[in-house]
Design an enzyme around this catalytic site. Structure first.
Site, PDB file in Angstrom:
ATOM      1  N   ASP A 173       0.817  -1.211   0.000  1.00 28.06           N
ATOM      2  CA  ASP A 173       0.000   0.000   0.000  1.00 28.06           C
ATOM      3  C   ASP A 173       0.852   1.263   0.000  1.00 28.06           C
ATOM      4  OD1 ASP A 173       0.748  -0.757   2.674  1.00 28.06           O
ATOM      5  OD2 ASP A 173      -0.591   0.806   3.420  1.00 28.06           O
ATOM      6  N   GLU A 192       0.224  -1.168   5.608  1.00 31.91           N
ATOM      7  CA  GLU A 192       1.302  -0.761   6.512  1.00 31.91           C
ATOM      8  C   GLU A 192       1.141   0.690   6.922  1.00 31.91           C
ATOM      9  OE1 GLU A 192       5.342   0.998   7.401  1.00 31.91           O
ATOM     10  OE2 GLU A 192       3.873   1.519   5.856  1.00 31.91           O
TER      11      GLU A 192
END
Length: 483
Positions: free
Chosen positions: A78, A145
């Protein structure tokens, strides 16, 4: 013609450009997860894709390395999605518009996602290049994350055999990270009530801030738009009575907010001149204070319209302004063990005012567990004192320094021999997944590194092309030495 077609290493940049055409902001990782799984399948590689969209891909060691100890290559799928206010993009659906300027690759008007798309590109290049010499590879690509290391928390790693991990999630070449802060997210919500009032509506903006990553750039003391808007409104309130209709600002908990907006209601036009004069005074004050860290800071005010609007009851407005003026923000403690390292901080990242709730979301970080929770307790006390409630999420541990790390010494020696420079071994205030992964895998030996990136988590983010090539050379050579 693809933007990265002629960049070297070609395979790395080719994958990076493909990744940039796949929307992959936090909580929107299914498509990029499927892309990685499909690539593994097309290469005949064993892979695991879990319900959270984490992906683990396995590749056997090259000839002569079949019996070597496996090594884990790790990064996250991400990215933080930020954009300039005038840029039209739907991060849920649209790819990025890449461009090259000299040694830098960037995305036009948005974040680039080099954090951590470059790790994914490196990993895919390793997995698809059979000419390289390396031990068995266990590639771990996690999700979400950027919003609390959620993928690392959810992933099952019990099948991994490797006890050496290369985390490619750092932004300064030649600096090898060996520990990081722990952190958590805190959403502070305060109920509000509204009344109908008639008057003249004005929009006030704090804008022109540089923002940045709330871990690695918090020590730069850049202006926080939420904190500064609270200051502006409180200062105005001592001179001119007004009501609050709307407040908003920031996009991500872990990005320092670059712009915030308030809509206020004055009873009449009679005090417009005084309002504008006060705005001008505050604008000049902030320009002077932040001339080094945020040279383009500005307070803007414009008249919108006259009419009846739903505004906060005076008691609710008082609570909100009290919160904004007394909330902790920024660096709280510096490390007493490592010079220049932030030990404890928090960042007010997102502010929202709905019809009946005011909410500010924070990212809290500390390398000392007790201070992380003490800071969270301060937010609890402040929020509950004002009749609100707080939700704690994404709590993750610090990654503690390992004085006996073999991988640290080996990669430092490889870097030294390749580039004839002395590398630095440091700790970082930003959160890394190594802490969670070390809890899951006994005796895990970790190191974190990466190529030069600048202004991550902002639309000014850029990736050094030459540094990307050097770190690829380092990665390939280091794996070659793990026989």
């Amino acid at each position: 013609m693809k933007v990265c077609e002629h960049l070297q290493p070609q395979k790395v940049f080719s994958y990076f450009e493909e990744i940039c055409q796949i929307p992959h902001g936090s909580r929107n990782t299914k498509e990029i997860s499927d892309y990685c799984a499909a690539l593994a399948k097309s290469q005949g590689l064993k892979y695991i894709q879990d319900e959270s969209n984490n992906v683990i891909i396995f590749k056997d060691g090259s000839k002569g390395y079949e019996n070597a100890e496996p090594v884990i290559i790790q990064g996250h799928l991400d990215m933080v999605c930020e954009k300039e206010s005038d840029v039209e993009i739907d991060f849920q659906k649209d790819g990025l518009r890449l461009s090259v300027d000299g040694d830098f690759l960037f995305a036009e008007g948005t974040t680039l996602g080099g954090d951590d798309g470059i790790a994914v590109a490196y990993a895919l290049a390793l997995l698809t290049d059979d000419s390289l010499e390396h031990p068995p590879l266990e590639v771990v690509l996690t999700v979400d994350e950027e919003i609390g290391l959620l993928g690392a928390e959810a992933i099952d790693l019990s099948m991994l055999k490797g006890r050496r991990l290369l985390n490619i999630d750092s932004e300064e070449e030649g600096i090898f990270l060996t520990s990081c802060a722990g952190g958590l997210g805190a959403a502070c919500s305060i109920p509000v009530t509204r009344v109908e009032e008639e008057g003249v509506c004005y929009e006030i903006q704090v804008t022109g801030l540089l923002g940045g990553h709330s871990g690695i750039e918090i020590q730069k003391e850049r202006g926080n738009g939420i904190f500064l808007l609270g200051r502006v409104l409180c200062s105005l309130g001592t001179q001119i009575p007004f009501s609050i209709e709307h407040l908003e600002g920031g996009l991500k908990d872990n990005a320092i907010p670059r712009q915030t907006t308030a809509k206020i209601l004055l009873e009449s036009d009679g005090r417009e001149e005084e309002l504008m004069a006060q705005i001008q005074v505050l604008d000049q004050e902030l320009k002077k204070e932040y001339q080094t860290s945020d040279p383009d800071i500005a307070i803007r005010c414009q008249k919108l319209d006259t009419g009846k609007r739903s505004v906060l009851h005076s008691s609710s407005a008082t609570k909100l302004l009290f919160f904004l003026r007394t909330m902790p923000n920024g660096v709280q403690n510096m490390s007493r063990d490592i010079e220049g390292l932030v030990e404890t901080s928090l960042n007010a990242g997102v502010m929202q005012l709905s019809e009946d709730v005011f909410c500010v979301r924070f990212s809290v970080r500390s390398s000392v567990t007790s201070r992380k929770y003490e800071l969270a307790d301060r937010l609890v006390f402040l929020t509950e004192f004002l009749g609100g409630e707080i939700e704690i999420n994404g709590d993750y541990p610090a990654w503690e320094y390992n004085p006996n790390s073999k991988i640290r010494d080996m990669i430092a020696e490889t870097y030294r021999e390749l580039f004839h420079k002395e590398p630095k071994v440091e700790a970082v205030h930003a959160g890394l997944e190594c802490g969670i992964l070390s809890d899951k895998i006994p005796d895990l030996d970790c190191i974190s590194f990466g190529p030069d990136m600048y202004d991550v988590h902002t639309p000014q983010e850029r990736l050094s092309i030459s540094s990307t090539a050097r770190v690829w050379e380092l990665l390939v050579e280091f794996l070659k030495r793990l026989k």
